[in-house]
Design a protein around this motif. Sequence first.
Motif, PDB file in Angstrom:
ATOM      1  N   HIS A  64       0.385  -0.966  -0.412  1.00 36.22           N
ATOM      2  CA  HIS A  64       0.107   0.084  -0.247  1.00 36.22           C
ATOM      3  C   HIS A  64       1.290   0.971  -0.200  1.00 36.22           C
ATOM      4  O   HIS A  64       1.480   1.425   1.291  1.00 36.22           O
ATOM      5  CB  HIS A  64      -0.884   0.163   1.166  1.00 36.22           C
ATOM      6  CG  HIS A  64      -2.186  -0.855   1.189  1.00 36.22           C
ATOM      7  ND1 HIS A  64      -3.227  -0.823   1.216  1.00 36.22           N
ATOM      8  CD2 HIS A  64      -1.636  -2.442   1.699  1.00 36.22           C
ATOM      9  CE1 HIS A  64      -3.719  -1.995   0.883  1.00 36.22           C
ATOM     10  NE2 HIS A  64      -2.872  -2.794   1.768  1.00 36.22           N
ATOM     11  N   TYR A 102      -5.366   7.238 -12.346  1.00 37.09           N
ATOM     12  CA  TYR A 102      -4.612   6.335 -12.760  1.00 37.09           C
ATOM     13  C   TYR A 102      -3.152   6.040 -12.769  1.00 37.09           C
ATOM     14  O   TYR A 102      -2.796   7.579 -12.896  1.00 37.09           O
ATOM     15  CB  TYR A 102      -4.418   5.894 -14.516  1.00 37.09           C
ATOM     16  CG  TYR A 102      -6.850   5.323 -14.912  1.00 37.09           C
ATOM     17  CD1 TYR A 102      -6.819   3.730 -14.542  1.00 37.09           C
ATOM     18  CD2 TYR A 102      -6.982   6.123 -14.878  1.00 37.09           C
ATOM     19  CE1 TYR A 102      -8.006   3.555 -14.949  1.00 37.09           C
ATOM     20  CE2 TYR A 102      -8.036   6.280 -15.953  1.00 37.09           C
ATOM     21  CZ  TYR A 102      -8.815   4.655 -15.655  1.00 37.09           C
ATOM     22  OH  TYR A 102      -9.875   4.261 -15.772  1.00 37.09           O
ATOM     23  N   VAL A 103      -3.114   5.747 -11.374  1.00 34.67           N
ATOM     24  CA  VAL A 103      -1.484   5.743 -12.132  1.00 34.67           C
ATOM     25  C   VAL A 103      -0.021   4.268 -11.918  1.00 34.67           C
ATOM     26  O   VAL A 103      -1.153   2.859 -11.965  1.00 34.67           O
ATOM     27  CB  VAL A 103      -1.054   5.444  -9.951  1.00 34.67           C
ATOM     28  CG1 VAL A 103       0.294   5.429  -9.328  1.00 34.67           C
ATOM     29  CG2 VAL A 103      -1.875   6.903  -8.787  1.00 34.67           C
ATOM     30  N   CYS A 160      -0.625   0.582 -10.204  1.00 37.95           N
ATOM     31  CA  CYS A 160      -0.987   0.967  -9.334  1.00 37.95           C
ATOM     32  C   CYS A 160      -2.154   1.437  -9.168  1.00 37.95           C
ATOM     33  O   CYS A 160      -2.972   2.258  -8.809  1.00 37.95           O
ATOM     34  CB  CYS A 160       0.358   1.649  -8.857  1.00 37.95           C
ATOM     35  SG  CYS A 160       0.316   1.609  -6.518  1.00 37.95           S
ATOM     36  N   ILE A 161      -3.461   0.167  -8.098  1.00 36.81           N
ATOM     37  CA  ILE A 161      -4.921  -0.047  -7.918  1.00 36.81           C
ATOM     38  C   ILE A 161      -4.968   1.550  -7.359  1.00 36.81           C
ATOM     39  O   ILE A 161      -4.309   1.342  -5.899  1.00 36.81           O
ATOM     40  CB  ILE A 161      -4.894  -0.861  -7.622  1.00 36.81           C
ATOM     41  CG1 ILE A 161      -4.273  -2.658  -8.827  1.00 36.81           C
ATOM     42  CG2 ILE A 161      -6.408  -0.664  -8.168  1.00 36.81           C
ATOM     43  CD1 ILE A 161      -4.621  -1.925 -10.289  1.00 36.81           C
ATOM     44  N   VAL A 162      -6.334   2.561  -7.571  1.00 34.81           N
ATOM     45  CA  VAL A 162      -5.668   3.515  -6.867  1.00 34.81           C
ATOM     46  C   VAL A 162      -6.772   3.015  -5.781  1.00 34.81           C
ATOM     47  O   VAL A 162      -8.444   2.351  -6.027  1.00 34.81           O
ATOM     48  CB  VAL A 162      -6.395   5.286  -8.131  1.00 34.81           C
ATOM     49  CG1 VAL A 162      -6.310   5.563  -6.979  1.00 34.81           C
ATOM     50  CG2 VAL A 162      -5.372   5.090  -8.382  1.00 34.81           C
ATOM     51  N   ASN A 163      -7.080   3.314  -4.868  1.00 34.32           N
ATOM     52  CA  ASN A 163      -8.141   3.571  -3.786  1.00 34.32           C
ATOM     53  C   ASN A 163      -9.097   4.350  -3.577  1.00 34.32           C
ATOM     54  O   ASN A 163      -8.805   5.617  -2.402  1.00 34.32           O
ATOM     55  CB  ASN A 163      -7.137   2.574  -2.196  1.00 34.32           C
ATOM     56  CG  ASN A 163      -8.956   2.520  -1.761  1.00 34.32           C
ATOM     57  OD1 ASN A 163     -10.138   2.865  -1.394  1.00 34.32           O
ATOM     58  ND2 ASN A 163      -9.027   2.048  -0.485  1.00 34.32           N
ATOM     59  N   THR A 201      -8.941   8.841  -1.157  1.00 39.10           N
ATOM     60  CA  THR A 201      -8.518   9.260  -2.214  1.00 39.10           C
ATOM     61  C   THR A 201      -8.406  10.872  -1.582  1.00 39.10           C
ATOM     62  O   THR A 201      -9.868  10.919  -0.881  1.00 39.10           O
ATOM     63  CB  THR A 201      -8.170   9.676  -3.174  1.00 39.10           C
ATOM     64  OG1 THR A 201      -7.990   7.998  -3.724  1.00 39.10           O
ATOM     65  CG2 THR A 201      -7.626  10.108  -4.112  1.00 39.10           C
ATOM     66  N   LEU A 239      -3.328  10.421  -2.175  1.00 41.05           N
ATOM     67  CA  LEU A 239      -3.977   9.047  -2.126  1.00 41.05           C
ATOM     68  C   LEU A 239      -3.144   7.888  -2.205  1.00 41.05           C
ATOM     69  O   LEU A 239      -1.733   7.945  -2.564  1.00 41.05           O
ATOM     70  CB  LEU A 239      -3.323   9.580  -4.238  1.00 41.05           C
ATOM     71  CG  LEU A 239      -4.250   9.080  -5.513  1.00 41.05           C
ATOM     72  CD1 LEU A 239      -4.080   9.791  -6.925  1.00 41.05           C
ATOM     73  CD2 LEU A 239      -2.816   7.641  -5.162  1.00 41.05           C
ATOM     74  N   CYS A 266      -2.653   3.887  -3.521  1.00 38.46           N
ATOM     75  CA  CYS A 266      -2.906   2.672  -4.602  1.00 38.46           C
ATOM     76  C   CYS A 266      -1.581   1.266  -4.072  1.00 38.46           C
ATOM     77  O   CYS A 266      -1.400   1.362  -3.136  1.00 38.46           O
ATOM     78  CB  CYS A 266      -2.744   3.372  -5.525  1.00 38.46           C
ATOM     79  SG  CYS A 266      -0.855   4.086  -5.920  1.00 38.46           S
ATOM     80  N   THR A 275       0.597  -2.600  -5.277  1.00 45.23           N
ATOM     81  CA  THR A 275       1.471  -2.455  -6.529  1.00 45.23           C
ATOM     82  C   THR A 275       1.210  -3.453  -7.007  1.00 45.23           C
ATOM     83  O   THR A 275       0.458  -4.197  -6.128  1.00 45.23           O
ATOM     84  CB  THR A 275       3.256  -1.920  -5.678  1.00 45.23           C
ATOM     85  OG1 THR A 275       3.404  -2.619  -4.581  1.00 45.23           O
ATOM     86  CG2 THR A 275       3.637  -0.519  -5.337  1.00 45.23           C
ATOM     87  N   SER A 276       1.147  -3.309  -8.115  1.00 43.91           N
ATOM     88  CA  SER A 276       1.100  -4.780  -8.665  1.00 43.91           C
ATOM     89  C   SER A 276       2.711  -5.605  -8.981  1.00 43.91           C
ATOM     90  O   SER A 276       3.738  -4.373  -8.048  1.00 43.91           O
ATOM     91  CB  SER A 276       0.199  -5.004 -10.182  1.00 43.91           C
ATOM     92  OG  SER A 276       1.154  -3.612 -11.086  1.00 43.91           O
TER      93      SER A 276
END
Length: 327
Positions: free
Chosen positions: A79, A94-95, A102-105, A109, A114, A116, A118-119
């Motif tokens: 996170h 989008y990040v 990197c999936i934004v929550n 936010t 912000l 996100c 990580t993948s």
Amino acid sequence: MALTLYKCDILGSHRDHADCSLCVTREAKYNCAWCSSTCAYSESCKHSPTKECPKPRIDMDIKLGSVTPTSGPKSGGTHVAITGQNLNIGSSIYVFFDDLPCIVNASQTSSSRLLCVTSAAPRPTTVSKLTLMIDGANRTLFKPYVYKQDPTILEIKPLRSFVSGGRMITVHGTNLNIIQKPEMIVYSESSSTIINKTSVVSKHPQLMLRRTESVVEKMLTNWMALCMYKYLKDYAGSSLFLLYKAIKYQIEKGPVDAITHDARYSLSEERLLREQIQHGVVVSTGTTPYLDNSVPTILSAAGDLDTTGNSHVYHLVKPLDDHPYIT
């Protein structure tokens, strides 16, 4: 007969600037309307007059600040918090870490922060740039994050514990400090049912040097050293030393855990070693040269579970056993 003279561009302006809200809210008898970018008499408007104001356009500058944490395992799942300004003004956010999303929550936010997740990365690598895309605006931050090798476990000890639990387990490995929420799951031998799930502390090198006594014990030790030195030296010193030697002798009659310092014959319930461990006594022979050049033979006893270092200590202090204290 009364005659009223007026101009819609004056009625619909504030400090010499056209104001749509003032224009369309004037009384209907003036027949003023918003015409393109000014207030005008409705019948004289060369464009399509309107009684509704256009939606306001607010131009805000999006700025990136920092990324926390700055590293994580290559398997992803970390996170990441990104700080900045005006990070929530768009409808789509989008990040990307290089080409990795990197999936934004969106629910967590805010304008200045912000979050996100990580993948996974194919290999350990340093991210060259972070790209933040808010609607049509793109912002970048260079070298913000490092994908590190996944943590590995090299050793777990002790390997046995009591059925009732409560024993501290130490895990040694690599890159344990990059785990955000470390957890330890213990499985029974007969099934895969989780019998314990608890948080563990990452093996940071400085923690290995931390002392074990509490703050109260440290304060008491310092206070006694500073304020009671003369009393301890002249009156209570010998008695306290004899008490210390007696407790030490009692504890060292049985095995002592080298990690937790729990003892089989501890006088404290919290420090009691509850495991039933078979142990015996080993007698070692050694010599220690004295100042008078004599080299007597010394017999010292140690447990068969003691380390070599403990045996050396027992051998060195053996000649002092006949002295209650040293001045």
